[in-house]
Write an enzyme that holds these catalytic residues in place. Structure first.
Site, PDB file in Angstrom:
ATOM      1  N   LYS A 213      -8.432   8.410  13.881  1.00 48.46           N
ATOM      2  CA  LYS A 213      -6.963   9.698  13.201  1.00 48.46           C
ATOM      3  C   LYS A 213      -7.470  10.859  13.262  1.00 48.46           C
ATOM      4  O   LYS A 213      -6.415  11.128  13.239  1.00 48.46           O
ATOM      5  CB  LYS A 213      -8.099   9.191  12.092  1.00 48.46           C
ATOM      6  CG  LYS A 213      -7.865   7.595  11.351  1.00 48.46           C
ATOM      7  CD  LYS A 213      -6.468   7.680  11.443  1.00 48.46           C
ATOM      8  CE  LYS A 213      -5.836   6.194  10.223  1.00 48.46           C
ATOM      9  NZ  LYS A 213      -4.456   5.770   9.718  1.00 48.46           N
TER      10      LYS A 213
ATOM     11  N   SER B 293      -2.946  10.114   8.746  1.00 47.42           N
ATOM     12  CA  SER B 293      -3.851  10.090   9.197  1.00 47.42           C
ATOM     13  C   SER B 293      -4.578   9.518   8.275  1.00 47.42           C
ATOM     14  O   SER B 293      -4.853   9.035   7.503  1.00 47.42           O
ATOM     15  CB  SER B 293      -4.369  11.014   9.599  1.00 47.42           C
ATOM     16  OG  SER B 293      -6.429  11.592  10.287  1.00 47.42           O
TER      17      SER B 293
ATOM     18  N   TYR C 206     -13.019   4.348  13.748  1.00 49.69           N
ATOM     19  CA  TYR C 206     -11.897   4.933  13.097  1.00 49.69           C
ATOM     20  C   TYR C 206     -11.383   5.810  13.664  1.00 49.69           C
ATOM     21  O   TYR C 206     -10.514   6.833  12.862  1.00 49.69           O
ATOM     22  CB  TYR C 206     -11.960   4.129  11.388  1.00 49.69           C
ATOM     23  CG  TYR C 206     -10.764   4.455  10.854  1.00 49.69           C
ATOM     24  CD1 TYR C 206      -9.852   4.196  10.700  1.00 49.69           C
ATOM     25  CD2 TYR C 206     -11.414   5.221   9.354  1.00 49.69           C
ATOM     26  CE1 TYR C 206      -8.968   4.363   9.905  1.00 49.69           C
ATOM     27  CE2 TYR C 206      -9.804   5.692   8.648  1.00 49.69           C
ATOM     28  CZ  TYR C 206      -9.002   5.299   8.354  1.00 49.69           C
ATOM     29  OH  TYR C 206      -8.035   5.456   7.693  1.00 49.69           O
TER      30      TYR C 206
ATOM     31  N   GLY D 183       0.835  -1.551   0.179  1.00 51.33           N
ATOM     32  CA  GLY D 183      -0.515  -0.170   0.094  1.00 51.33           C
ATOM     33  C   GLY D 183       0.955   1.330  -0.126  1.00 51.33           C
ATOM     34  O   GLY D 183       1.831   1.122  -0.351  1.00 51.33           O
TER      35      GLY D 183
END
Length: 281
Positions: A165, A147, A161, A22
């Site tokens: 972040k 983030s 989630y 990724g």
């Protein structure tokens, strides 16, 4: 006062967490192309070995260690070993290791909330704590945390989630202020959806409402995000946005929030009306 020098990536040692795939791997490729020596950290040894071989085939100097970023002691040991192996301290840190688990707030188990904070926030914190003492002593370095667009604005389905972040964002805002006197660059990246293995897993859990809010926006490629990260380092940017949408949100989110929330609420209502009609047919 002379402004801090921009990072010299050609002679840097960069440590990248989540570096086996990724965004992390794409960033490693770009840093290697700039002449940096790169250390990869991730949990899976097979993928790390494959990633390292891929980078070495393009002429890169690469080391790697398996470690779980949730484990502070494991992070410190891995980073120390990597610095020793490559013979130089960490000049650049990119924390891209993370997990995302969307879902309806009332349906998510407590364990998911703990996992998001443990991996995404504390996994970032442990890495920062491992490298920043040395960077402040040397009065140089660059640390960049990944983030999310969900760290700029609360989104339906990201009740576990998003806060993690947001916490990463808050950490990096504090570090920016504290590291500035030492000449250490601090940056935070706010990518939207990115075409990675993590997104495939995340899409398994997304509520219909969350999908509707995203609309037809195509995910970015990992290479696009990596390019923004490296450019952010080179230009010593704090806020790093890889696309126009997150740039607008980062700059004008407070002003646009009422308009965006109204539109997102409209999309949620539309999904629920359609669901209600389907159930009664």
């Amino acid at each position: 006062m002379t402004p801090p020098a921009r990072p010299k990536l050609a002679s840097a040692h960069a440590i990248i967490t989540g570096g086996s795939s990724g965004i992390g791997l794409a960033t490693a490729h770009l840093l290697v192309s700039r002449g940096a020596a790169v250390s990869l950290v991730a949990r899976g040894r097979e993928r790390l070995e494959a990633a390292a071989a891929e980078l070495r085939s393009s002429g890169g100097t690469v080391a790697f260690r398996t470690a779980d970023v949730c484990d502070k002691a494991a992070v410190e040991t891995a980073f120390t070993d990597l610095e020793r192996e490559l013979g130089k301290p960490c000049d650049v840190l990119v924390t891209s290791a993370g997990v995302a688990r969307p879902g309806n707030f009332l349906d998510l188990p407590d364990e998911v909330f703990h996992e998001m904070m443990t991996v995404d926030y504390f996994g970032t914190l442990h890495c920062m704590r491992a490298v920043l003492p040395g960077m402040t002593q040397r009065r140089r370095g660059s640390v960049v945390a990944v983030s999310s667009a969900a760290g700029l604005m609360g989104i339906f389905g990201y009740g576990a989630y998003g806060p993690a972040k947001f916490a990463v964002r808050g950490l990096m805002e504090s570090l920016r202020a504290e590291m500035a006197p030492y000449g250490v660059h601090v940056g935070v990246v706010f990518p939207p959806d990115v075409n990675t293995p993590q997104l495939v897993e995340e899409n398994r859990w997304k509520p219909e409402e969350t999908r509707a809010i995203a609309g037809t926006i195509r995910p970015l490629s990992p290479e696009q995000v990596a390019a923004a990260i490296v450019a952010g380092m080179e230009r010593r940017r704090f806020v790093i946005c890889p696309d126009i949408g997150t740039r607008v949100l980062a700059r004008w989110g407070g002003v646009l929030a009422p308009v965006l929330n109204a539109e997102f609420d409209r999309r949620v209502r539309k999904v629920r009306r359609h669901r209600s009609r389907t159930c009664t047919d």
